[in-house]
Design a protein around this motif. Sequence first.
Motif, PDB file in Angstrom:
ATOM      1  N   HIS A 268       0.871  -1.233  -0.122  1.00 18.51           N
ATOM      2  CA  HIS A 268       0.147   0.117  -0.094  1.00 18.51           C
ATOM      3  C   HIS A 268       0.865   1.297  -0.047  1.00 18.51           C
ATOM      4  O   HIS A 268       1.980   1.200   0.487  1.00 18.51           O
ATOM      5  CB  HIS A 268      -0.812   0.067   1.253  1.00 18.51           C
ATOM      6  N   PRO A 269       0.272   2.221  -0.447  1.00 16.31           N
ATOM      7  CA  PRO A 269       0.895   3.675  -0.701  1.00 16.31           C
ATOM      8  C   PRO A 269       1.713   4.168   0.567  1.00 16.31           C
ATOM      9  O   PRO A 269       0.941   4.152   1.527  1.00 16.31           O
ATOM     10  CB  PRO A 269       0.230   4.377  -1.497  1.00 16.31           C
ATOM     11  N   GLY A 270       2.898   4.653   0.443  1.00 15.35           N
ATOM     12  CA  GLY A 270       3.631   5.543   1.566  1.00 15.35           C
ATOM     13  C   GLY A 270       3.155   6.921   1.388  1.00 15.35           C
ATOM     14  O   GLY A 270       2.596   7.310   0.627  1.00 15.35           O
ATOM     15  N   PRO A 271       3.665   7.481   2.391  1.00 16.53           N
ATOM     16  CA  PRO A 271       4.207   7.153   3.689  1.00 16.53           C
ATOM     17  C   PRO A 271       3.260   6.309   4.610  1.00 16.53           C
ATOM     18  O   PRO A 271       2.136   6.303   4.403  1.00 16.53           O
ATOM     19  CB  PRO A 271       4.565   8.330   4.715  1.00 16.53           C
ATOM     20  N   HIS A 272       4.087   5.459   5.350  1.00 13.55           N
ATOM     21  CA  HIS A 272       3.430   4.429   6.160  1.00 13.55           C
ATOM     22  C   HIS A 272       3.339   4.730   7.641  1.00 13.55           C
ATOM     23  O   HIS A 272       4.461   5.219   8.104  1.00 13.55           O
ATOM     24  CB  HIS A 272       4.175   2.977   6.039  1.00 13.55           C
ATOM     25  N   TYR A 273       2.253   4.537   8.123  1.00 16.80           N
ATOM     26  CA  TYR A 273       2.044   4.801   9.838  1.00 16.80           C
ATOM     27  C   TYR A 273       1.631   3.572  10.374  1.00 16.80           C
ATOM     28  O   TYR A 273       0.732   2.916   9.787  1.00 16.80           O
ATOM     29  CB  TYR A 273       1.173   5.954   9.892  1.00 16.80           C
ATOM     30  N   LEU A 274       2.166   3.321  11.519  1.00 19.30           N
ATOM     31  CA  LEU A 274       1.821   1.998  12.227  1.00 19.30           C
ATOM     32  C   LEU A 274       1.316   2.266  13.674  1.00 19.30           C
ATOM     33  O   LEU A 274       2.167   2.941  14.635  1.00 19.30           O
ATOM     34  CB  LEU A 274       2.927   1.047  12.011  1.00 19.30           C
ATOM     35  N   ALA A 275       0.508   1.730  14.290  1.00 16.47           N
ATOM     36  CA  ALA A 275       0.043   2.125  15.529  1.00 16.47           C
ATOM     37  C   ALA A 275      -0.713   1.010  16.360  1.00 16.47           C
ATOM     38  O   ALA A 275      -1.215   0.183  15.474  1.00 16.47           O
ATOM     39  CB  ALA A 275      -0.967   3.206  15.692  1.00 16.47           C
ATOM     40  N   GLY A 276      -0.656   0.783  17.548  1.00 17.94           N
ATOM     41  CA  GLY A 276      -1.209  -0.104  18.513  1.00 17.94           C
ATOM     42  C   GLY A 276      -0.338  -1.045  19.087  1.00 17.94           C
ATOM     43  O   GLY A 276       0.629  -1.050  19.270  1.00 17.94           O
ATOM     44  N   THR A 277      -1.368  -1.538  20.094  1.00 18.50           N
ATOM     45  CA  THR A 277      -0.495  -2.631  21.053  1.00 18.50           C
ATOM     46  C   THR A 277       0.258  -3.563  20.430  1.00 18.50           C
ATOM     47  O   THR A 277       1.046  -4.335  21.085  1.00 18.50           O
ATOM     48  CB  THR A 277      -1.649  -3.161  22.050  1.00 18.50           C
ATOM     49  N   GLY A 278      -0.099  -4.165  19.228  1.00 22.66           N
ATOM     50  CA  GLY A 278       0.539  -5.196  18.617  1.00 22.66           C
ATOM     51  C   GLY A 278       1.964  -4.742  18.327  1.00 22.66           C
ATOM     52  O   GLY A 278       2.863  -5.471  18.325  1.00 22.66           O
ATOM     53  N   LEU A 279       2.076  -3.215  17.788  1.00 21.36           N
ATOM     54  CA  LEU A 279       3.514  -2.845  17.700  1.00 21.36           C
ATOM     55  C   LEU A 279       4.299  -2.629  18.761  1.00 21.36           C
ATOM     56  O   LEU A 279       5.355  -2.836  19.088  1.00 21.36           O
ATOM     57  CB  LEU A 279       3.206  -1.386  16.952  1.00 21.36           C
ATOM     58  N   GLU A 280       3.669  -2.140  19.886  1.00 23.52           N
ATOM     59  CA  GLU A 280       4.132  -1.913  21.334  1.00 23.52           C
ATOM     60  C   GLU A 280       4.864  -2.915  21.946  1.00 23.52           C
ATOM     61  O   GLU A 280       6.006  -3.229  22.645  1.00 23.52           O
ATOM     62  CB  GLU A 280       3.347  -1.265  22.440  1.00 23.52           C
ATOM     63  N   ARG A 281       4.129  -4.322  21.682  1.00 27.42           N
ATOM     64  CA  ARG A 281       4.364  -5.497  22.319  1.00 27.42           C
ATOM     65  C   ARG A 281       5.611  -6.097  21.460  1.00 27.42           C
ATOM     66  O   ARG A 281       6.170  -7.104  21.822  1.00 27.42           O
ATOM     67  CB  ARG A 281       3.313  -6.261  22.611  1.00 27.42           C
ATOM     68  N   ASN A 282       5.943  -5.813  20.274  1.00 35.20           N
ATOM     69  CA  ASN A 282       6.744  -6.484  19.443  1.00 35.20           C
ATOM     70  C   ASN A 282       7.745  -5.337  18.906  1.00 35.20           C
ATOM     71  O   ASN A 282       8.339  -5.665  17.807  1.00 35.20           O
ATOM     72  CB  ASN A 282       5.996  -7.237  18.205  1.00 35.20           C
TER      73      ASN A 282
END
Length: 278
Positions: free
Chosen positions: A180-194
């Motif tokens: 999918h097109p950037g820029p890419h943003y990622l958020a959430g507890t799945g990111l925080e724990r990994n």
Amino acid sequence: MTSSESSTAPDFRALLCVNGAEEHIQLCLLAAADPARGGEAYHLLHFEEHAIAGRANPVLVPAMQRVLQQCAIPLELGALGVACVRGPGSFTGLRLTLSACLGLAEALDLPLAGMDYLPLAASAALSRMDDDVQSGSLFIASHARRRQIYCQGFSIPGGEPLTRPDVLALEEVPAFIAAHPGPHYLAGTGLERNKAPLGALLADAGLTISALTPEQCRPAAATFLAAAPSLSFSRRPIEPLYLRGSDAEENLPSIAALRGLSVDEAESKIRRARSNSA
């Protein structure tokens, strides 16, 4: 807490929204439109959340009862609609909240509506992003289990879904995002724990990601207010959105063996229990 925020509302007098998908129980009570007074919108009556750390059971129902009593919502036919987050998320949190909302609705013949968690989280995150962020893709990654996340992509700035919600192993995330097109943003507890393993996988794939905090994608009162107009109500139970089997289901062979049962015997007992409780 009161607010002048508003959005279009259906025909009952108040709407109780309940969320238990992650580590907080959230209750949001909205007053519906009053056509007799020219009202055309929901208004926020009350919002609260409780950090539960796996102990939602002693908190949820007393909090629901107290919120409705404090806001003088009569528990009678036609007075209240109930909306509950149906997943994906914590099996315990979802089952408790869905069961509590169903019990309230069954007892008082109230209409029910389901809400999907990842779009709510995306809406919250988009509302908290800088105004100069006007393009790209936002991915909400909530915790599923060890090295697995629930993930869905959304467009920036409009928040239209780019993907369906899915459960992904960490190794699948880079390709999921890169499509999918950037820029890419990622958020959430799945990111925080990994953070460490996921960061390494994204770097190896040559992806540059802007990370948001879990708090930035936690639904707030305004999130439920914005979601309310699109809800669809019925008298049917809300269908849970489970994207994977529960740990108990996936570990059934070992659990059965500890009890001296074969898998077939354990499955037969489960079927009988479900039939007896229907």
